[in-house]
Each structure stands twice: as structure tokens, then as C-alpha cells.
Design a protein around this motif. Sequence first.
Motif: not given
Lengths: 448, 290
Positions: A14-16, A18-20, A22, A77, A80, A83-84, A102, A105, A107, B30, B34, B41-42, B247, B251, B257
Motif C-alpha cells: 500500500v505504501l508503494v 501510495a507513492a505511485c 499520489s 482508513t 484515506t 485518496f491515496v 483533507f 491537502q 483531497q 521503495r 521513502l 499519504a497525499f 500503521y 494511515f 509515510f
Amino acid sequence: MRKSLKTALAGSVVLVLAACGSGGSGTGGDSATGEISYWLWDSNQVPAYQACATAFTEANPEITVKIEQFGWEDYWTKVTAGFVGGSGPDVFVDHLSKYGEFAQQGQVIDLDELIERDSVDTSVYAEGLLDPWVGPEGGTYGMPKDFDTTAFFYNTAMLEEAGITAEELWAADWNPSDGGTFEDIVARLTVDTNGVRGNEPGFDPSSIAVYGLGLNPHYEETGQMQWANFTGTLDWDYLESNPWGTQYNLDDPEFQETIGWFYGLADKGYAPASGVFSEETLTQIGSGQVAMGTNGSWATNSFQALDGIDVGIAPGPVGESGARGSIYNGVADSINAGSDKQDAAWEWVKFLGSTDCQDLVAEQAIVFPSIPSSSDKALAAFEAAGVDVSAFFSYLEDDNRTFLPPITLQAGEVNALAKTALENIALGNADPSSLTQVNEQINALLAD
Amino acid sequence: MEWRNLPTALLFIAPASIGYAVFLLWPTLRGIYLSFTDTTAFNAGELVGLENYQRMFADGVFLDSFRVTLYYVLLNIGLQTVLALVVAVLMHRLTQSLVIRGLLLTPYLVSNVVAAMLFLMLLDYQLGFVNAVIDTLGLDRLMFFGSQDLVIPTIAFVNVWRHLGYTALLIFAGLQTIPDNLYEAGRMDGASELTMFRRLTLPLLRPYLGLVLIVTVIGSFQVFDTVSVATQGGPANASNVIQYYIYEVAFSRSYDFGYASAMSVALLVVLAAVSILQFRLTRANTNDMA
């Protein structure tokens, strides 16, 4: 433990993602067609909004609405993550304590332009419901949909057994030093395992059969489910200015005295200690082990549905200021900036905030719509169902007080700090004066 | 090695290695990247050097969550390994019944979330079955999930319950590699079951125990589901284990992040160190049987 490994992996994926993902803000569809998704957290409200969705599609045959519901914790959760990952709802029910981040940012979209373009009359909403949805740097991020206040739900049979009348409870006064007549009532409602009441000699606070006042396991900076009806009668507010204040007032001595009084009820045996009940007052009163407890107007139906227990509703006590107080919390609909069906989403949001939809919601007698004519209908629907909800409206009378929950940026971090601090006080690990230091921490955070 | 088999070999390796690259290698790299950025997150964020790591060592909640996690791992692994060893030896020496082996594994087939929900109900202070029994016995009810002192032991116990059978089976597999004639010889020499356990079973089981420990310790450090379902880190951070805190930061607390990744990297480093240490100490790569 392979399962937890997988969870960890899922997390990093998810983190990855997310990074892609956003930075992709939606461009908005050309025409208002297709299926839009609408998310909400209260399962009780699904039928009401399903009725709205049906009526909406009848009026706009080219748009259909798919309603999805998730419990409060999962809800945020998922929003969010939506959005990501770009897979969130087109429209979702938003909360005052959450939307600031939100909005800041980017969103959720600013509705000002759309409101102006379509000349939507925002003066139809009850006073004070739209204002808090104006973001930290201007712009309107939600269309008011319903509002809530909190009050005390009580087991009518237990009140009667204790020889207390509903009038007495309504007339109760309160102060932070001895709890006033409200604490007397709570004491009388409390019964130990020998049948001795809390106001009688020989009462054993360590062995309780029925607690006079329940305790919701919700430790929050708003205090909405715990102490806000008490702090609301003080000459005190969460912030130096609300919304978008940057200075919390948790260091105020009178506020700290109130917190001490509230969590101290457990030591007197009048309220359960932290951890005794893991569920909210609805379950507590339902179990027959609690006589009275705080909850919101949204829970009215659930209390009425308790099996074999007749429940009445009384407002918070009158404080030294001569006023009752409650959080006046407005819920609104926001549009996800990442939605590719912006036009259809806006049509739906407009409909949600119109009397057409709000009257339909009113009929179901679940919540109080944000348009006064509709909330009058809801009131009538509650009355027709034999439920007296006037306690929730009592705060709107002239002498009394309604106030917003604290609306700031960094709300997640503020909540985490306040939650731990309050819980430590309730557990007896810390003194209420420890809030002064937490206040400094929070203010330092907001000053950034 | 025959080179003409290479294409076929690659074909067979491909699914696993693609999976490994996509779901493990890339996220790890990654994540490490990071951790040096202020990504939220945004927002994509920029490189900020060691800022996240500096913040980590000054973050009381993080340090506390590490302490809580260590305490959990000690309780969880300690209890689980001893019990699993006992169960495995009993299975090995007393019965070869497939039914019993199957029964032992059942808790492991229950998902962590369901197990947590189940114990949340069973151990509830007011309405739980266990406290009803305690009450009937005339003892004081216990706040299993609600007290700061009991919450970590309770979560450790729930996970021992769930993983005991699985761990026991892993050890049991190791036991089966020990030749029967050794025990026969032991009996001929008049050794008791206890002596044979100490002198034969334990030494010969060492490499298997070593590997089981490495795998379970890693899993134990990553406890998350039970906490997320049963306590959300509470009461007052008493069960705020490291994975849950990561977490939360990513989140719901601050959507940070970068900082969450930095903490994940710290956990990775600690786990790698612990695993290497265990590997060395238990000499898990050598076997005394040879």
C-alpha cells in the motif's frame, strides 16, 4: 505467524502504491452520467439514503448511486486509502474533526464555485451548520446534511425505583467541585451488590451491581461521548478560536477540575472504571448494569430498540453559568477530488442537501436533518414513534449553549495525544494537571 | 550443469522471482527510499536526509512501543516454544494419530482477526464467559484487555493459542528426523524418558528449533492484527506495538509515510540482527547427526 507477515507485506505494498498514485487530482467528467459511489459510516442511515438515491435516480435517470457503508474506524482508513490509491468514493459523508486535513491537502473539492454557478441557496440550513465547513484558507468543503447533540439516556424503571422523576433529572444542576444535584442523582441511581444505594450509609463503592452513570470507552479531545456536556457549561472552550484555532485550552484549571471530577466518579463507585465496559453506553444500559449514560442523538433508535428496557432521554445538567451545553456537530457530504465523475457527484450532493432528500431522511426518524423544515418533520416522525427527543433540542434554546467540536489541522496527532493523556488520567496513572504538559505538546504541534 | 536447460529453468523460476521482486524486493527498496523523504499519504515529498531517523530516537511513543513489542515477543515466544516442544514430544513419543495432529492445527486455521474477536468476547470484563467462570469461583474479575498490566500477556496468550499447534508440528517434523534406533539404544542403556529428552531429543533437535525460533520470532515482532482488532494499542498505549504504531502514523495520526517508513526500516534492521544472532547462537545450519 505467516498471516502477520502477509499483513506487513500488504502494508508495504500500500505504501508503494501510495507513492505511485499520489498527486493525481481528478479532472472532472464532462457530463453528469454513470454510477457514483457514496460512502457513509452509520448503518442505521443506509435505508434513509437509499430512499434518497432512488428518488434521485428517478429525477436523474442517467445517474445511479451505489451506497456503501463501513464502520467508523474502518471508514476513515478506507477513505484515506481511497485518496491515496485513487479508488475512493465519489461522494462521502465527512466529519468536522477530519475534513481539515483533507481540504488542506486538496483531497476534497471546494464547492464554492459550484454553489455560485448553480445559485444554491445555502441559507436554508440551520444556523451554524455551514460555517464550520469553511476551510482553513476559505472555500466550502461540505454540504450540511444532518446534525447531532448529546444527552443522557436513562433506564426509566431504574429512575423510578430510585424515586427520581424525569422533571428532577431535567432540573439537575452541576458544578465541578461537588457535582451538584446531578451527582446526587447519579449516586441515588447507583446500587451496590448488597442493594445499598450510593447516597445511603454503608454503601460499598468497590462492589457495584448498577452504576449510576456509564462510561463510553471513547477517549477523545472532543469529549463528546464523555465529558463535553459538563465542560460545555463552563466558561471554557477547546480552542482560542474555533474552527482553525492553534491554541488549545486544556491547561485551564476549571477544565482540569471537571476532568478530575468526571473520571473520579469511578473511584466513588458511581461510574465503571476504565476498562470495565468495552462497549458504549448503549450496551451498558442494555446489560442492566448501568442506569444512565451519555450518547448522541444518532443513537436514539438503537436505545429505543433495546429489548425489555424502556429508555428516556434527559439533557445535560445546568452548570453554574445557568446554561446547559452540548457539542453541536454537523455532518456534511464532501466530494473526492480524485473522482472522475465530478458533475454527477455534485448533482448528488446538491440533492442530498435539498429538502427533497432531507424530508425522506426525516421520515425515517433516525437523525435530525440540517434544513429546519425537514428537522421539524423528523421531530414529528420521532413523536409519532412515541419517542421524546426534546432533550437534544433543549440546547438550542436561548439560555443554553451549543458549541463546535474542536476543528484544527493535525487532528489525528492531536487526537492521539489527547486520547492517551485522558486515558492515563482515567486509569489513575496521571493527575488532571498532566493535561497542561499535553496542552503544550499539542500547541507546539499546531504552531508548526 | 547443462546450459540448454537454462530457458526451462528460468521459466520455472520466473513466477517466484517475479513475485519476489514485485511484492518484496521493490517495496523494501521503495520503503527504504521513502524513509529518507517527507512523503505523506497525499504528497510525494522530498529528500530530507536523516530527519525521520533523528525524530525516531526522540519519539517517546516509538521507544515505548519498542519496549512493549519486546515484552510481547519474550512472553509470546517463551511460552509458545516451551509448550510447542512439550506437545511435539508428546505427539512423537505417545501417538502418531493424524486426527490429533489435525485437531492441534485447528486454531491455526482460524484467522487472526477472528481469533481476536473470539477472545474479545470470551474475555470481556462484564459479559465474557471466562470472567463469569472466575466470578463463580469467587475470585475477582480480570480486565484482560482493559488493564495495562494484563493487556500484553493476554495478547501474547491469544497468539500462543493460535500458533501453538503449527509450531508444534514444525518441531514434530524435526523430531521425525531423529532415528528410532537412538531411542532404542537409550532404553537399552536404561535411560528414562526425561534423560532421553535432555540427552537425545534436545541436542538433535537444535537446528530445527533454531529455524523455528527464527521464523516465529520474526512473526512475533510483527504482531498487528490482534492489537488492531482487540485493543487499538490501548489502554493508554499499553499495547501500542511497533507495527500498530507504524500503521497509525501512516494511515491515521499524521499520514506521514516518510516517518512510518523510517520506523519500518528500523524494525527491519532489528529483525535482521536478531535473526543473524539466533542463527549463529543456535548453529541452525549445522546438524549434530552427521
